[in-house]
Design a protein around this motif. Structure first.
Motif, PDB file in Angstrom:
ATOM      1  N   ALA A 179       0.844  -1.206   0.000  1.00  8.55           N
ATOM      2  CA  ALA A 179       0.000   0.000   0.000  1.00  8.55           C
ATOM      3  C   ALA A 179       0.874   1.249   0.000  1.00  8.55           C
ATOM      4  N   ALA A 180       1.881   1.254   0.863  1.00 15.72           N
ATOM      5  CA  ALA A 180       2.743   2.440   0.952  1.00 15.72           C
ATOM      6  C   ALA A 180       3.490   2.677  -0.350  1.00 15.72           C
ATOM      7  N   GLU A 181       3.978   1.624  -0.956  1.00  7.64           N
ATOM      8  CA  GLU A 181       4.710   1.768  -2.223  1.00  7.64           C
ATOM      9  C   GLU A 181       3.821   2.400  -3.293  1.00  7.64           C
ATOM     10  N   ALA A 182       2.627   1.876  -3.418  1.00  8.33           N
ATOM     11  CA  ALA A 182       1.718   2.400  -4.446  1.00  8.33           C
ATOM     12  C   ALA A 182       1.364   3.862  -4.177  1.00  8.33           C
ATOM     13  N   LEU A 183       1.160   4.178  -2.922  1.00 10.56           N
ATOM     14  CA  LEU A 183       0.769   5.546  -2.573  1.00 10.56           C
ATOM     15  C   LEU A 183       1.918   6.517  -2.811  1.00 10.56           C
ATOM     16  N   VAL A 184       3.124   6.124  -2.462  1.00  9.72           N
ATOM     17  CA  VAL A 184       4.274   7.019  -2.711  1.00  9.72           C
ATOM     18  C   VAL A 184       4.478   7.199  -4.214  1.00  9.72           C
ATOM     19  N   ARG A 185       4.318   6.117  -4.967  1.00 11.43           N
ATOM     20  CA  ARG A 185       4.452   6.233  -6.429  1.00 11.43           C
ATOM     21  C   ARG A 185       3.423   7.209  -6.996  1.00 11.43           C
ATOM     22  N   ALA A 186       2.240   7.183  -6.422  1.00 11.74           N
ATOM     23  CA  ALA A 186       1.165   8.023  -6.963  1.00 11.74           C
ATOM     24  C   ALA A 186       1.281   9.479  -6.525  1.00 11.74           C
ATOM     25  N   TYR A 187       1.949   9.696  -5.438  1.00 12.29           N
ATOM     26  CA  TYR A 187       1.910  11.014  -4.790  1.00 12.29           C
ATOM     27  C   TYR A 187       2.244  12.155  -5.746  1.00 12.29           C
ATOM     28  N   LEU A 188       3.321  11.997  -6.472  1.00 15.85           N
ATOM     29  CA  LEU A 188       3.751  13.112  -7.335  1.00 15.85           C
ATOM     30  C   LEU A 188       2.867  13.293  -8.564  1.00 15.85           C
ATOM     31  N   ASP A 189       2.078  12.297  -8.843  1.00 18.74           N
ATOM     32  CA  ASP A 189       1.182  12.412 -10.004  1.00 18.74           C
ATOM     33  C   ASP A 189      -0.180  12.970  -9.628  1.00 18.74           C
ATOM     34  N   THR A 190      -0.283  13.473  -8.431  1.00 21.32           N
ATOM     35  CA  THR A 190      -1.597  13.956  -7.974  1.00 21.32           C
ATOM     36  C   THR A 190      -1.488  15.397  -7.480  1.00 21.32           C
ATOM     37  N   ASP A 191      -2.642  15.994  -7.321  1.00 20.37           N
ATOM     38  CA  ASP A 191      -2.695  17.317  -6.706  1.00 20.37           C
ATOM     39  C   ASP A 191      -4.053  17.489  -6.032  1.00 20.37           C
ATOM     40  N   GLY A 192      -4.202  18.575  -5.332  1.00 18.58           N
ATOM     41  CA  GLY A 192      -5.503  18.912  -4.728  1.00 18.58           C
ATOM     42  C   GLY A 192      -6.027  17.824  -3.810  1.00 18.58           C
ATOM     43  N   ASP A 193      -7.331  17.582  -3.939  1.00 19.67           N
ATOM     44  CA  ASP A 193      -7.989  16.623  -3.065  1.00 19.67           C
ATOM     45  C   ASP A 193      -7.434  15.210  -3.232  1.00 19.67           C
ATOM     46  N   VAL A 194      -7.003  14.893  -4.437  1.00 22.18           N
ATOM     47  CA  VAL A 194      -6.484  13.538  -4.663  1.00 22.18           C
ATOM     48  C   VAL A 194      -5.160  13.366  -3.917  1.00 22.18           C
ATOM     49  N   ARG A 195      -4.321  14.371  -3.999  1.00 21.82           N
ATOM     50  CA  ARG A 195      -3.049  14.290  -3.261  1.00 21.82           C
ATOM     51  C   ARG A 195      -3.297  14.198  -1.761  1.00 21.82           C
ATOM     52  N   GLN A 220     -18.465  38.139   5.256  1.00 22.51           N
ATOM     53  CA  GLN A 220     -17.948  36.997   6.004  1.00 22.51           C
ATOM     54  C   GLN A 220     -17.387  35.980   5.016  1.00 22.51           C
ATOM     55  N   PRO A 221     -16.249  36.291   4.391  1.00 17.69           N
ATOM     56  CA  PRO A 221     -15.733  35.403   3.331  1.00 17.69           C
ATOM     57  C   PRO A 221     -15.540  33.976   3.858  1.00 17.69           C
ATOM     58  N   PRO A 222     -16.012  33.001   3.151  1.00 19.74           N
ATOM     59  CA  PRO A 222     -16.023  31.636   3.690  1.00 19.74           C
ATOM     60  C   PRO A 222     -14.667  30.934   3.625  1.00 19.74           C
ATOM     61  N   ILE A 223     -14.503  30.014   4.539  1.00 18.04           N
ATOM     62  CA  ILE A 223     -13.414  29.038   4.492  1.00 18.04           C
ATOM     63  C   ILE A 223     -14.078  27.674   4.313  1.00 18.04           C
ATOM     64  N   TYR A 224     -13.586  26.919   3.375  1.00 18.19           N
ATOM     65  CA  TYR A 224     -14.177  25.605   3.096  1.00 18.19           C
ATOM     66  C   TYR A 224     -13.235  24.485   3.519  1.00 18.19           C
ATOM     67  N   VAL A 225     -13.807  23.448   4.081  1.00 18.71           N
ATOM     68  CA  VAL A 225     -13.054  22.220   4.353  1.00 18.71           C
ATOM     69  C   VAL A 225     -13.871  21.043   3.824  1.00 18.71           C
ATOM     70  N   ASP A 226     -13.180  19.961   3.559  1.00 22.51           N
ATOM     71  CA  ASP A 226     -13.856  18.761   3.071  1.00 22.51           C
ATOM     72  C   ASP A 226     -14.540  18.066   4.242  1.00 22.51           C
ATOM     73  N   THR A 227     -15.837  17.888   4.145  1.00 25.12           N
ATOM     74  CA  THR A 227     -16.576  17.141   5.173  1.00 25.12           C
ATOM     75  C   THR A 227     -17.217  15.888   4.592  1.00 25.12           C
ATOM     76  N   SER A 228     -16.886  15.557   3.355  1.00 29.20           N
ATOM     77  CA  SER A 228     -17.567  14.435   2.702  1.00 29.20           C
ATOM     78  C   SER A 228     -17.216  13.098   3.342  1.00 29.20           C
ATOM     79  N   TRP A 229     -16.159  13.049   4.111  1.00 28.35           N
ATOM     80  CA  TRP A 229     -15.765  11.806   4.784  1.00 28.35           C
ATOM     81  C   TRP A 229     -16.655  11.521   5.989  1.00 28.35           C
ATOM     82  N   LEU A 230     -17.401  12.528   6.424  1.00 30.49           N
ATOM     83  CA  LEU A 230     -18.351  12.330   7.519  1.00 30.49           C
ATOM     84  C   LEU A 230     -19.668  11.818   6.964  1.00 30.49           C
TER      85      LEU A 230
END
Lengths: 307, 620
Positions: free
Chosen positions: A244-260, B410-420
């Motif tokens: 799991a760790a290997e796959a995740l580290v491999r993927a890390y640099l290919d992601t950004d934002g919420d996926v990262r 009141q400019p918003p700050i957003y966080v991800d809550t979809s995991w809840l």
């Protein structure tokens, strides 16, 4: 030779089933529904009170639904609390649902919550005799994602190779079943399932799929889960967390934002002993800009809130 | 002020013709004079073109105060006139029903004081901002004028002119005509907003009110004076001010909820504060979610604010019924509509059913005021949960989000809550006043701390101590579990690990945006459990509380294990808040709320005292 192989597989299957399922394990050539019916009938004879308790609980699902705060009433905690003795009444409801006209709960939202709750509560019992039921429901007509997710989770929690392979096969499908199976693979804490998730992540699918795969790898390698006695394949722990760790580290640099973020969270959740080394290795081969990103990951790992 | 450079107003000839024909609305001034009776225009034309509004924000429109006139065509933190969206119902004239088939959701929202062309009584008049034209006694005969709201604002406001002591609106809501006598004498005008800002691309909330004076000749120049006004934004309450009205649902058939209401009533009575306790006869338990109190305000004499309470209806699209697409209990917002109480509804169809929980007001909280890097947020900032970017169909209602953000203060700050499972920010954070340099503290859920506390108790030989003694999840089946059982449950542990990491990310965003330090944070321990699609509090989330005053909160009993006669979760919470002078009133929220994924905050709602700080001074 083929026949011999088949016999060997059947024998292995029976061995697994007998070791975990108790005396009521169905034979491979037996219609599993017949077996379930027999078990249900026996349970009804031996413990009719369990069926009454279950019916009483079922009658209250409409009330729970009316109180719900989220999208679905959480029915399973209460059903789980009823204990293992109500497993057969719950299985009966799942495998042999009553006619439309007579069934309760009355509201559609409550029926959905009840269905999900039944699967979750029954699945939590991790009874190997129910594997055919879960496979059947995963292939069945109910396409509601919540139900599919619960069913896939119940199958995964059996943590058998058979369950892992069934989920891997289902995860290839490009539909809600495939999605549910893929997400549930992480709950089936077996090496073969983790490898399947790692391979899927290595293929760099679309962002949302990558996010879900990362979370599933976190499920598979979860350090806190592995510290409990509830995870069965103890001998595979080290390999599962490393893969799991290997796959995740491999993927890390290919992601950004919420996926990262999902990848990073999963790495911290797995917290494999090899992770610092894996990050350092990736760093050595990365261009300077990405080295800084890996440094940030290593820093977050050093301050892992789960330690 | 001196007349602005002559400008050709394309509309003016038409308006002047209209004025002479007396066909466009009331033109009589207080004396009833008619412009047609004046002498023909003679001599040079050097008009006094001066429109005044409460630019200096002292609550009065002054003709003799030059500060009223300075930079009147701009709107800044220091200067600029304000008006209210007149969305209350001062005469209690709007119909109401909880039955959508008697009154649909959309019809319910269409009634308010700005829907008609009249002033609805003296109270309504107080909700209208004033403007005045400076008299030009020497105006030659034939001089006429108009006051027009230009641009997009024209469709969002209504102008009134005082005629014989009454404020009257003409045929065009955005236009008032002035006769020669009115130009000479000067007139008093009033303006109301017919809506708040909902979509800045449609209207940004500013209204340029233009006084034009000219002669009734299309070839002559016209002279204008413009005052820029702004409609008041809707401001949500933070916890820095005390509650004055506490709301709960009163479901018909819930014994446990009724016991909770009685217990809460007792706490309110014991609090020593004057407080209104409002109960809604709806079966929906979650008063925090289905509506939200807020306010609008504009300057009033004496440095006060003239306040209109606002109640947002939550935009939960639950049904396909054309009459009733929205969550039924949200209609309460309109039941509360009345004198100085507005109600606002905004929603968009088409988002997924699962995402609707993001639209609860338990998922829109307010971070108290602060300053960071030289930027001040005097009314705080909204704190909202959302789904990940990769799930565009799993986000809060976009139209409601646009409206909230358009209020701007009141400019918003957003966080991800979809995991809840329930997806609300109030499950993991709350903010309380405290006598600290920052002035407030953040209470943050910490499942890792809860695990450590239980491990510590186990190590000290208390592994058999039971959580949730005497309680049941449902169906009268015991919920109690020993510390050892809890710590050995892989599902509980992994759900808590998921929560710990997600909360860590939420907190890092909050730290980045607000500059919170460890000294500003109180860690609140409780474990999480899996629900069907996400995690939810396993132990009652004590931070999900009702803040009554800066020194009193009502929190759910955590029902933790008794160790040496004490619940460590309760003791820790009391000690942490007590260090800031905050007293905890415990109530039992288990049966009515916790087992349904809510706690005290979720089950209550509060209208709070309006902060002394004025929104218009905030620079936004």
């Amino acid at each position: 030779m083929r026949r011999a192989l088949l016999r060997g597989l059947c024998a292995a299957w029976m061995l697994v089933s007998l070791s975990a399922g108790g005396a009521e394990t169905p034979r491979p050539d037996e219609d599993w529904r017949t077996g379930l019916k027999a078990n249900i009938s026996r349970a009804r004879r031996e413990n009719p009170a369990a069926f009454i308790r279950f019916d009483t609980a079922a009658a209250q699902v409409d009330a729970l639904d009316a109180k719900k705060r989220g999208p679905l009433a959480a029915v399973s905690p209460g059903l789980r609390a009823l204990g293992p003795e109500v497993m057969w009444p719950m299985v009966e409801r799942l495998a042999f649902p009553p006619q439309e006209t007579s069934r309760r709960p009355s509201r559609e939202s409550a029926r959905l919550a009840f269905q999900v709750g039944l699967v979750e509560a029954t699945g939590a019992l991790r009874d190997l005799r129910l594997a055919p039921l879960w496979k059947s429901l995963l292939e069945g007509p109910d396409t509601r994602p919540q139900v599919l997710r619960a069913v896939a989770g119940a199958l995964a929690r059996l943590e058998t190779l058979d369950a892992a392979n069934a989920l891997i096969a289902a995860s290839k499908r490009k539909d809600a079943r495939g999605e549910a199976a893929m997400e549930a693979l992480g709950l089936c804490r077996r090496l073969v399932a983790t490898r399947a998730l790692a391979d899927a992540l290595d293929a760099r699918p679309e962002r949302e799929v990558m996010r879900r795969l990362a979370k599933a790898l976190g499920d598979a390698g979860s350090a806190w889960a592995w510290k409990t006695s509830g995870v069965q394949a103890r001998s595979e722990e080290g390999a599962i967390r490393r893969v799991a760790a290997e796959a995740l580290v491999r993927a890390y640099l290919d992601t950004d934002g919420d996926v990262r973020r999902a990848v990073s969270d999963a790495l911290l959740r797995v917290d494999a002993p090899q992770t610092p080394t894996l990050i350092e290795a990736a760093r050595l081969s990365a261009p300077p800009a990405q080295q800084a990103e890996l440094d940030a990951l290593a820093e977050r790992l050093r301050h892992n809130p789960l330690r | 002020m001196p007349p602005s450079p002559p400008a050709r107003a394309h509309l003016l000839p038409l308006l002047l013709a209209c004025l002479w024909a007396s066909a466009c609305g009331p033109v009589a001034d207080d004396d009833g004079g008619r412009p047609g009776s004046e002498d023909p225009l003679e001599g040079p034309f050097h008009p006094v073109v001066d429109l005044r509004a409460d630019v200096n924000r002292n609550g009065i429109v002054e003709l003799d105060n030059p500060t009223e006139d300075e930079d009147e065509e701009t709107w800044t933190a220091e200067r600029g006139a304000i008006f209210l969206a007149n969305l209350d119902d001062d005469e209690d004239a709007c119909p109401f029903s909880m039955d959508p088939h008697r009154l649909s959701d959309d019809a319910l929202a269409q009634c308010h004081d700005a829907m008609d062309t009249v002033v609805n009584g003296e109270s309504d008049l107080e909700d209208l901002a004033r403007l005045r034209t400076v008299p030009w006694p020497e105006a030659p005969a034939g001089t006429v004028g108009s006051v027009i709201v230009s641009g997009a604002a024209g469709k969002k406001v209504r102008l009134f002119k005082r005629v014989r002591g009454n404020f009257i609106s003409g045929g065009f809501p955005d236009t008032v005509f002035l006769s020669t006598a009115e130009v000479r004498r000067g007139v008093v005008l009033a303006i109301e907003g017919r809506d708040i800002v909902r979509d800045p691309e449609e209207w940004d909330g500013f209204a340029d009110v233009v006084l034009t004076i000219g002669r009734n000749n299309p070839h002559d120049p016209v002279f204008t004076d413009t005052v820029r006004m702004r409609v008041a934004p809707v401001v949500l309450f933070h916890h820095m001010t005390p509650a004055w009205n506490v709301f709960v649902s009163k479901p018909a058939a819930s014994i446990e909820a009724n016991q909770f209401r009685q217990a809460l009533g007792g706490v309110l009575a014991d609090s020593g504060e004057r407080m209104v306790y409002s109960e809604f006869a709806v079966d929906d338990l979650w008063a925090q979610d289905y509506f939200e109190p807020a306010y609008m305000s504009m300057p009033a004499p004496g440095g006060r604010q003239h306040v209109m309470q606002v109640h947002y209806r939550a935009p939960h699209v639950y049904n396909t019924d054309a009459n009733a697409p929205l969550r039924a209990a949200g209609r309460i917002a309109f039941w509360l509509r009345g004198p100085d109480n507005a109600a606002i509804q905004q929603y968009q169809q088409g988002m997924s059913m699962a995402s609707q929980t993001l639209n609860s007001f338990g998922n829109t909280e307010v971070i108290p005021p602060y300053e960071k890097d030289g930027v001040t947020y005097p009314l705080g900032r909204l704190f909202r949960g959302r789904g990940p970017d990769s799930r565009p169909d799993y986000q809060p209602d976009p139209s409601f989000t646009k409206m909230l953000e358009a209020q701007a203060v009141q400019p918003p700050i957003y966080v991800d809550t979809s995991w809840l499972f329930v997806d609300h920010v109030d499950e993991t954070f709350t903010f309380l006043p405290a006598p600290t340099p920052r002035g407030w503290i953040a209470l943050v859920a910490d499942p890792a701390l809860a695990r450590r506390m239980l491990q510590d108790a186990q190590a000290r030989g208390h592994g058999d101590a039971k959580l949730f003694a005497g309680l049941s999840w449902a169906y009268s089946i015991p919920a109690e579990a020993s510390i050892a059982e809890v710590l050995d449950n892989p599902e509980l542990m992994d759900a808590s690990a998921v929560a710990a990491l997600e909360i860590d990310t939420q907190l890092s965003i909050l730290r980045e945006e607000t500059g919170l330090t460890d000294a500003d944070i109180i860690r609140v321990p409780f474990l999480f459990q899996n629900a069907s699609d996400g995690v939810t509090a396993y132990q009652p989330a004590t931070l999900n509380l009702l803040s009554l005053t800066p020194t009193q909160v009502v929190a759910p009993d955590p029902h933790g294990p008794l160790i040496d006669g004490e619940d460590p979760f309760k003791a820790r919470f009391e000690e942490a808040l007590g260090a800031h002078g905050i007293r905890v009133h415990w109530v039992d929220a288990w049966a009515p709320f916790h087992i349904a994924q809510g706690e005290v905050h979720c089950a209550t709602q509060s209208a709070r005292q309006v902060p002394d700080v004025k929104w218009w001074e905030g620079g936004r």
